[in-house]
Design a protein around this motif. Structure first.
Motif, mmCIF file in Angstrom:
data_model
loop_
_atom_site.group_PDB
_atom_site.id
_atom_site.type_symbol
_atom_site.label_atom_id
_atom_site.label_comp_id
_atom_site.label_asym_id
_atom_site.label_seq_id
_atom_site.Cartn_x
_atom_site.Cartn_y
_atom_site.Cartn_z
ATOM 1 N N LEU A 2 -8.781 -2.160 -4.036
ATOM 2 C CA LEU A 2 -7.352 -2.178 -4.324
ATOM 3 C C LEU A 2 -6.540 -1.715 -3.118
ATOM 4 O O LEU A 2 -5.448 -2.227 -2.865
ATOM 5 N N ALA A 3 -7.063 -0.771 -2.358
ATOM 6 C CA ALA A 3 -6.367 -0.310 -1.159
ATOM 7 C C ALA A 3 -6.279 -1.419 -0.114
ATOM 8 O O ALA A 3 -5.248 -1.582 0.547
ATOM 9 N N GLU A 4 -7.339 -2.207 0.037
ATOM 10 C CA GLU A 4 -7.308 -3.323 0.987
ATOM 11 C C GLU A 4 -6.287 -4.372 0.569
ATOM 12 O O GLU A 4 -5.556 -4.912 1.400
ATOM 13 N N ILE A 5 -6.222 -4.676 -0.721
ATOM 14 C CA ILE A 5 -5.232 -5.645 -1.206
ATOM 15 C C ILE A 5 -3.822 -5.109 -0.955
ATOM 16 O O ILE A 5 -2.934 -5.845 -0.525
ATOM 17 N N ALA A 6 -3.610 -3.836 -1.196
ATOM 18 C CA ALA A 6 -2.285 -3.244 -0.997
ATOM 19 C C ALA A 6 -1.868 -3.300 0.467
ATOM 20 O O ALA A 6 -0.682 -3.465 0.777
ATOM 21 N N LYS A 7 -2.817 -3.187 1.404
ATOM 22 C CA LYS A 7 -2.492 -3.273 2.832
ATOM 23 C C LYS A 7 -2.056 -4.678 3.220
ATOM 24 O O LYS A 7 -1.207 -4.854 4.085
ATOM 25 N N GLU A 8 -2.659 -5.690 2.593
ATOM 26 C CA GLU A 8 -2.364 -7.073 2.956
ATOM 27 C C GLU A 8 -1.021 -7.561 2.411
ATOM 28 O O GLU A 8 -0.387 -8.414 3.012
ATOM 29 N N VAL A 9 -0.578 -7.044 1.288
ATOM 30 C CA VAL A 9 0.665 -7.500 0.681
ATOM 31 C C VAL A 9 1.814 -6.679 1.244
ATOM 32 O O VAL A 9 1.839 -5.455 1.127
ATOM 33 N N GLU A 10 2.763 -7.369 1.859
ATOM 34 C CA GLU A 10 3.900 -6.678 2.458
ATOM 35 C C GLU A 10 4.990 -6.357 1.438
ATOM 36 O O GLU A 10 5.584 -5.293 1.481
ATOM 37 N N ASP A 11 5.252 -7.303 0.534
ATOM 38 C CA ASP A 11 6.354 -7.133 -0.413
ATOM 39 C C ASP A 11 5.903 -7.569 -1.799
ATOM 40 O O ASP A 11 5.789 -8.766 -2.075
ATOM 41 N N TRP A 12 5.642 -6.611 -2.688
ATOM 42 C CA TRP A 12 5.153 -6.924 -4.030
ATOM 43 C C TRP A 12 6.194 -7.659 -4.857
ATOM 44 O O TRP A 12 5.859 -8.360 -5.803
ATOM 45 N N SER A 13 7.459 -7.515 -4.533
ATOM 46 C CA SER A 13 8.494 -8.182 -5.327
ATOM 47 C C SER A 13 8.503 -9.692 -5.085
ATOM 48 O O SER A 13 9.161 -10.428 -5.813
ATOM 49 N N ALA A 14 7.795 -10.181 -4.067
ATOM 50 C CA ALA A 14 7.735 -11.615 -3.779
ATOM 51 C C ALA A 14 6.705 -12.326 -4.653
ATOM 52 O O ALA A 14 6.528 -13.542 -4.532
ATOM 53 N N TYR A 15 6.007 -11.610 -5.528
ATOM 54 C CA TYR A 15 4.944 -12.192 -6.345
ATOM 55 C C TYR A 15 5.266 -12.058 -7.824
ATOM 56 O O TYR A 15 5.913 -11.115 -8.260
ATOM 57 N N GLU A 16 4.755 -13.024 -8.604
ATOM 58 C CA GLU A 16 4.891 -12.954 -10.056
ATOM 59 C C GLU A 16 3.802 -12.051 -10.622
ATOM 60 O O GLU A 16 2.906 -11.616 -9.899
ATOM 61 N N LEU A 17 3.859 -11.790 -11.914
ATOM 62 C CA LEU A 17 2.838 -10.969 -12.553
ATOM 63 C C LEU A 17 1.486 -11.674 -12.509
ATOM 64 O O LEU A 17 1.425 -12.909 -12.558
ATOM 65 N N PRO A 18 0.399 -10.943 -12.415
ATOM 66 C CA PRO A 18 -0.928 -11.580 -12.420
ATOM 67 C C PRO A 18 -1.169 -12.356 -13.711
ATOM 68 O O PRO A 18 -0.670 -12.003 -14.774
ATOM 69 N N GLU A 19 -1.935 -13.425 -13.579
ATOM 70 C CA GLU A 19 -2.246 -14.280 -14.722
ATOM 71 C C GLU A 19 -3.763 -14.428 -14.808
ATOM 72 O O GLU A 19 -4.425 -14.688 -13.812
ATOM 73 N N ILE A 20 -4.312 -14.225 -15.984
ATOM 74 C CA ILE A 20 -5.758 -14.361 -16.178
ATOM 75 C C ILE A 20 -6.021 -15.747 -16.768
ATOM 76 O O ILE A 20 -5.511 -16.089 -17.835
#
Length: 126
Positions: A77-95
């Motif tokens: 999760l820490a690696e994913i957080a480093k790669e994403v610059e702006d979380w507001s640019a993404y929609e909610l996760p979908e399964i």
């Protein structure tokens, strides 16, 4: 009712030392209102005790499994957080039905027609 009990319990815990100090400084017996308030807070503390004990038991049960989850998934999760610059640019996760989790980029409001294809490429699969 539970929404009222938590703030009331916190108020009781914070106000009881102050009430004890005031009564001790004056040297007088507490007034009828003070005694009534003390009885009310004591009754509230007794009512809250089982709920607080249940909460402590639940935390004791969940704590080890939550620790194991964080130790396994924390670095990923820490690696994913480093790669994403702006979380507001993404929609909610979908399964998806097959178990895949996708996170789509939000479409840009004033993007030209050719730019929409780039937004579809921004799908991140976990």
């Amino acid at each position: 009712m539970k929404q009222f009990l938590l703030p009331a319990a916190l108020t009781a815990l914070l106000s009881s030392p102050l009430a004890a100090q005031d009564a001790g400084e004056e040297g007088n017996d507490p007034s009828l209102m003070e005694r009534g308030a003390d009885l009310f807070w004591e009754g509230l503390r007794q009512e809250m005790a089982p709920a607080l004990e249940d909460l402590q038991d639940m935390i004791g049960e969940i704590g080890p499994s939550m620790g194991a989850f964080l130790s396994e998934m924390g670095p990923a999760l820490a690696e994913i957080a480093k790669e994403v610059e702006d979380w507001s640019a993404y929609e909610l996760p979908e399964i998806l039905p097959n178990g895949d989790i996708i996170i789509r980029r939000k479409p840009k409001e004033n993007a030209p027609a050719g730019k929409e294809d780039e937004a579809e490429e921004g799908v991140t699969e976990i």
